[in-house]
Design an enzyme around this catalytic site. Structure first.
Site, short mmCIF file in Angstrom:
data_model
loop_
_atom_site.label_atom_id
_atom_site.label_comp_id
_atom_site.label_asym_id
_atom_site.label_seq_id
_atom_site.Cartn_x
_atom_site.Cartn_y
_atom_site.Cartn_z
N LYS A 22 0.83 -1.21 0.00
CA LYS A 22 0.00 0.00 0.00
C LYS A 22 0.86 1.26 0.00
CE LYS A 22 -1.85 1.74 4.00
NZ LYS A 22 -1.62 3.17 4.17
N ASN A 23 1.82 1.31 0.92
CA ASN A 23 2.53 2.58 1.10
C ASN A 23 3.54 2.86 -0.02
OD1 ASN A 23 0.98 3.14 3.27
ND2 ASN A 23 2.48 2.52 4.81
N ARG A 93 -4.29 9.74 3.52
CA ARG A 93 -3.19 10.50 4.07
C ARG A 93 -2.16 10.83 2.98
NH1 ARG A 93 -1.88 13.66 7.99
NH2 ARG A 93 0.36 13.78 8.12
N CYS A 117 -6.00 7.94 8.43
CA CYS A 117 -6.09 7.41 9.79
C CYS A 117 -5.74 8.48 10.81
CB CYS A 117 -5.15 6.22 9.97
SG CYS A 117 -5.81 4.71 9.28
N ARG A 122 -0.38 14.69 13.07
CA ARG A 122 0.42 14.16 11.95
C ARG A 122 0.91 15.34 11.10
NH1 ARG A 122 -2.26 8.74 9.54
NH2 ARG A 122 -0.17 8.60 8.65
N PRO A 123 1.96 16.04 11.59
CA PRO A 123 2.41 17.25 10.90
C PRO A 123 3.05 16.96 9.55
CG PRO A 123 3.92 16.67 12.68
CD PRO A 123 2.79 15.70 12.75
N ILE A 124 3.13 18.01 8.69
CA ILE A 124 3.84 17.86 7.41
C ILE A 124 4.87 18.99 7.25
CG2 ILE A 124 2.09 16.51 6.19
CD1 ILE A 124 1.33 19.17 4.77
N ASP A 125 5.33 19.51 8.38
CA ASP A 125 6.28 20.64 8.32
C ASP A 125 7.57 20.27 7.57
OD1 ASP A 125 6.42 19.00 10.81
OD2 ASP A 125 8.31 20.08 11.06
N GLN A 126 8.00 19.02 7.65
CA GLN A 126 9.25 18.64 7.00
C GLN A 126 9.09 18.57 5.47
OE1 GLN A 126 12.25 18.31 8.83
NE2 GLN A 126 10.82 19.20 10.29
N ASP A 305 3.64 0.28 12.18
CA ASP A 305 2.41 -0.22 11.56
C ASP A 305 2.13 -1.69 11.91
OD1 ASP A 305 1.99 2.25 10.51
OD2 ASP A 305 2.78 1.77 8.52
N ARG A 397 -9.21 -0.01 3.78
CA ARG A 397 -8.28 0.96 3.20
C ARG A 397 -6.95 0.31 2.85
NH1 ARG A 397 -6.53 5.29 6.66
NH2 ARG A 397 -5.08 5.23 4.94
N1 EPU Z 1 6.71 14.05 11.22
C1 EPU Z 1 6.93 15.39 11.51
N2 EPU Z 1 6.88 16.27 10.48
C2 EPU Z 1 6.65 15.89 9.20
C3 EPU Z 1 6.43 14.53 8.91
C4 EPU Z 1 6.47 13.63 9.95
O1 EPU Z 1 7.14 15.75 12.66
O2 EPU Z 1 6.63 16.77 8.32
C5 EPU Z 1 6.77 13.06 12.30
C6 EPU Z 1 5.43 12.37 12.52
O3 EPU Z 1 4.61 13.11 13.40
C7 EPU Z 1 5.88 11.03 13.09
C8 EPU Z 1 7.20 10.77 12.39
O4 EPU Z 1 7.65 12.02 11.89
O5 EPU Z 1 6.09 11.19 14.46
C9 EPU Z 1 7.14 9.77 11.23
O6 EPU Z 1 6.15 10.18 10.29
P1 EPU Z 1 6.25 9.84 8.74
O7 EPU Z 1 6.30 11.10 7.98
O8 EPU Z 1 7.33 8.84 8.53
O9 EPU Z 1 4.85 9.15 8.48
P2 EPU Z 1 3.98 9.23 7.17
O10 EPU Z 1 4.87 9.33 5.99
O11 EPU Z 1 2.89 10.22 7.31
C10 EPU Z 1 4.05 6.68 6.69
C11 EPU Z 1 3.04 5.60 6.51
C12 EPU Z 1 2.39 5.29 7.84
C13 EPU Z 1 3.46 4.89 8.84
C14 EPU Z 1 4.54 5.96 8.93
C15 EPU Z 1 5.71 5.56 9.80
C16 EPU Z 1 2.33 6.04 4.26
C17 EPU Z 1 1.26 6.48 3.35
N3 EPU Z 1 2.04 6.06 5.56
O12 EPU Z 1 3.33 7.80 7.18
O13 EPU Z 1 1.55 4.17 7.58
O14 EPU Z 1 2.89 4.72 10.12
O15 EPU Z 1 5.05 6.26 7.62
O16 EPU Z 1 6.32 4.42 9.31
O17 EPU Z 1 3.40 5.67 3.83
C18 EPU Z 1 -0.32 2.80 7.79
O18 EPU Z 1 0.03 2.25 6.73
O19 EPU Z 1 -1.21 2.35 8.54
C19 EPU Z 1 0.33 4.04 8.18
C20 EPU Z 1 -0.17 4.87 9.06
#
Ligand code: EPU
Length: 420
Positions: A22-23, A93, A117, A122-126, A305, A397
């Site tokens: 999926k991811n 997401r 979910c 779940r920030p996206i600042d990075q 996960d 999902r």
């Molecule tokens: N984070 C920040 N700022 C950012 C991005 C992330 O502080 O801009 C923090 C998050 O709050 C978290 C950590 O960094 O504490 C890791 O977040 P990451 O960005 O790696 O997560 P993501 O890309 O949003 C993906 C998977 C998630 C999985 C996480 C961690 C996808 C679509 N989703 O999410 O998968 O939990 O990586 O491995 O790839 C799932 O499949 O059920 C799922 C939630």
């Protein structure tokens, strides 16, 4: 609405074939918009998140054609909109990948703030920091993230946290940027590597995916290709844990065993027998399941996960196990539901203390997110009596035909329509 009804205490036996990841798929589908021509993507999981991307991209004027249950062609030649509105992408997401792709290729993108979910902040600042470092202007207005640039220029970006999404999104935006982009402290997950492999097959120049430092040298053009998505590490892990909790004997096929190392090590610590093959793992359960401790970490650490599913397993293992969640601030919402099935768990912030019980019993529970739903299915499989799981939409999902795959292994699970 639908629910799952499980009559537990059936040992799982046999073989299960794992679907595409999926991811990885949710990154590769939008990444196809970076190429000229028609990409054919194979081994896509047949799940709700993919259908959402199909709808969102079709609405933007992208020609997506379903070739069969697991493959699709994607042609962005006549794309007419660089906007993905809230209604199209509210459930996913990973919609944020459209930002990187549209910004990278067309220098403008407007995408609704991501949904998906909900397990806390779940920030996206990075992601935004990365786009800005490449020269984009990013604003958030009326729930939409708007990113624009005259041109993108390569830069060195150090990620403050290891983020899968930010790593992939910056790669997507940077493939057309002038010069060299370096991502430091990059995520190393299998889906990061798979997305980089796909981009390279289109003609991108990405080196180092799978290490802490990724180097992207911008190119002028990318050309369509055919690509097959890697198998789903988390789906595979879910079935491995299901085999263990039912004291079953299951061969999980079509996987990359290396991706499963952290889980395999933990199942062995718990006394399960594991046999590894080139593209399969056999899990043989035990009637002497002992507990263990888990700390979730970025890859190659134990995946967050699989944390909820593992909690279910620890519920019926001898002794006290500790789970430490280090990736997400809060990911124990499902514990209340496991307690309805007789689990003995205490949580405190990012910690869960799990005292193994002799057995779980059936009850009615509700999935609060995708992996929470998987944890409840796993618990239901070993519970005495009938477990009813509501909110199946979350499970759909990310798990393809979960009830059929489990029924093939001998589980008694059915999908039933319901009012609420
Ligand atoms: N984070 C920040 N700022 C950012 C991005 C992330 O502080 O801009 C923090 C998050 O709050 C978290 C950590 O960094 O504490 C890791 O977040 P990451 O960005 O790696 O997560 P993501 O890309 O949003 C993906 C998977 C998630 C999985 C996480 C961690 C996808 C679509 N989703 O999410 O998968 O939990 O990586 O491995 O790839 C799932 O499949 O059920 C799922 C939630």
């Amino acid at each position: 609405m639908e629910k799952f009804v499980i009559n537990g205490k059936k040992k799982l036996n046999g073989e299960v074939t794992i679907s595409g990841a999926k991811n990885a798929a949710v990154a590769i589908m939008p990444a196809a918009l970076l190429a000229n021509g028609v990409c054919k993507i194979d081994n896509l999981p047949n799940i709700e998140d993919i259908r959402c991307f199909y709808d969102a991209m079709t609405k933007m004027g992208v020609k997506c054609e379903i070739l069969d249950k697991h493959s699709m062609s994607i042609d962005s030649t006549n794309i007419k909109s660089f906007t993905a509105d809230y209604d199209s992408i509210k459930a996913i997401r990973a919609s944020y990948y459209l930002l990187g792709v549209l910004l990278g290729r067309f220098k403008k993108a407007e995408v609704a703030l991501p949904g998906g979910c909900d397990f806390g902040s779940r920030p996206i600042d990075q992601h935004i920091k990365g786009f800005e470092a490449l020269g984009a202007t990013v604003t958030i207005e009326r729930g939409m993230i708007i990113a624009t640039a005259d041109e993108l220029i390569g830069s060195t970006i150090y990620l403050d946290v290891v983020s899968v999404g930010a790593t992939i999104n910056i790669m997507l935006a940077a493939v057309y940027a002038k010069g060299v982009t370096i991502i430091e402290n990059a995520a190393k997950e299998p889906h990061v590597v798979d997305t980089a492999n796909f981009l390279n097959k289109l003609g991108a120049k990405i080196k180092g995916a799978g290490t802490d430092t990724i180097k992207i040298t911008g190119v002028e053009e990318l050309f369509a290709c055919d690509y097959s998505v890697i198998p789903d590490q988390i789906e595979a892990g879910t079935y491995m844990i299901a085999a263990a909790i039912t004291n079953g004997d299951v061969t999980v096929k079509n996987i990359i065993p290396k991706h499963m190392d952290s889980l395999t090590a933990k199942l062995k610590e718990m006394n399960c027998e594991i046999e590894e093959y080139d593209d399969a793992i056999r899990v043989i359960g035990t009637d002497n399941l002992v507990t263990t401790n888990i700390k979730t970490l970025a890859y190659p650490g134990f995946p967050t996960d699989l944390q909820p599913q593992m909690t279910s397993l620890l519920c019926v293992a001898k002794g006290r196990g500790v789970i430490t969640e280090t990736v997400w601030d809060s990911r124990f919402q499902y514990v209340t539901e496991l307690k309805r099935l007789g689990a003995n768990i205490q949580t405190d912030g990012r910690l869960a203390l799990i005292d193994g019980v002799d057995g779980l019993y059936g009850s009615t529970v509700s999935a609060s997110d995708l992996r929470a739903g998987a944890a409840l299915i796993i618990a239901g499989l070993c519970a005495e009596g009938t477990t009813t799981i509501k909110n199946v939409k979350y499970i759909d999902r990310g798990y393809e035909c979960v009830e059929h795959k489990l029924a093939n292994l001998g589980a008694d699970i059915t999908r039933v329509k319901c009012e609420s």
